[in-house]
Write an enzyme that holds these catalytic residues in place. Sequence first.
Site, short mmCIF file in Angstrom:
data_model
loop_
_atom_site.label_atom_id
_atom_site.label_comp_id
_atom_site.label_asym_id
_atom_site.label_seq_id
_atom_site.Cartn_x
_atom_site.Cartn_y
_atom_site.Cartn_z
N HIS A 122 34.55 33.08 39.11
CA HIS A 122 35.26 32.78 37.87
C HIS A 122 34.48 31.77 37.02
O HIS A 122 34.60 31.76 35.79
CB HIS A 122 36.65 32.19 38.15
CG HIS A 122 37.61 33.16 38.75
ND1 HIS A 122 37.70 33.37 40.10
CD2 HIS A 122 38.53 33.98 38.17
CE1 HIS A 122 38.64 34.27 40.34
NE2 HIS A 122 39.15 34.66 39.19
N ASP A 131 35.60 43.76 38.24
CA ASP A 131 36.43 42.57 38.20
C ASP A 131 36.56 42.15 36.73
O ASP A 131 35.94 42.74 35.83
CB ASP A 131 35.82 41.46 39.06
CG ASP A 131 36.86 40.47 39.59
OD1 ASP A 131 37.98 40.43 39.03
OD2 ASP A 131 36.55 39.73 40.54
#
Length: 335
Positions: A182, A251
Amino acid sequence: MTPAVFGLSGLGLTADEKAFFRESDPAGYIVFARNIESKDQLRSLTDELRALHGREDLAILIDQEGGRVQRMTEPVWPKFPAGEVFDKLYDIAPATAIEAARLNAQALGESLREVGITVNCLPLLDVRQPETVAAIGDRAMGSEPMQVAALGRAVIDGQTRGGVASVIKHMPGHGRAIVDSHMELPKVSASREEMEIDVAPFKALSTAPMGMTAHIVYEAWDSTHCASLSPKIIDEVIRGQIGFDGLLFSDDLDMKALRGDVPTRARDVVAAGCDIALNCWGRMDEMTGIANLLGDISDKGRARLNEAMMVTSSHEEAEMADLLSRRDALIAAAA
């Protein structure tokens, strides 16, 4: 159909979203806490999305894992346990852990189906390593590949009984990453032989209806591109070595492991071999850019989507309270 899953800005659709979604016809949507207030409100939102496209089997995704990752929260919905709970239970009583994981997943499915959500981004099949980044941490279901596969199979079975499609993630394995994708790009230097441990659960569950890639560079396979952007990894490892032929999502495109603007990222993950680009944040400029850059979904991608969504017709009637009670009794008995 645009080969993308889009996020939504709020609790209901804006006029601009309705017009854009009707025109771009995305493959599906994903909901987050910002889109959730109550059961009635969430059901109204998902019904509105289905009506917009005339698709009863519309893919509406959520990350409802339990533990730290739970978008539908108390007091409206029960708290679900993280994957580590079943990992620890497996050490005591493997068969009990498997059944508890199945019951938990079926209850998850029931709670999602009630509000019109059709896809859960679960199970994680990442094999925990001593160095596994905390972003995965207690979300993982173990450090032994076949244990992870056994628990993962139970989760898929439970969610299927609940009428919800499963997404196995993060292919070909997030367990060796020591930084959070992230926030930055992880690089894994493990050999191909060492990576056999990581791919084993995915290989065991390669018939899952849906899967998700990892934004991680695996130097043994491709030292330049992360898995989500690597034609070599998607073709040779995910489709080849693992044998996964289900619908493949990237993702989230907004993660800082990726570089460049979001529409370009979407174009590149699809070009690399992902069937669907996942764009979670509901920003109209990004979604418009993605729709302008991507062509129609491939014939193979559409077929995979249609086949994956057939799982939602496999619902078996069950009371969520009963499922949770049986799960808790198994956990208590083993403890």
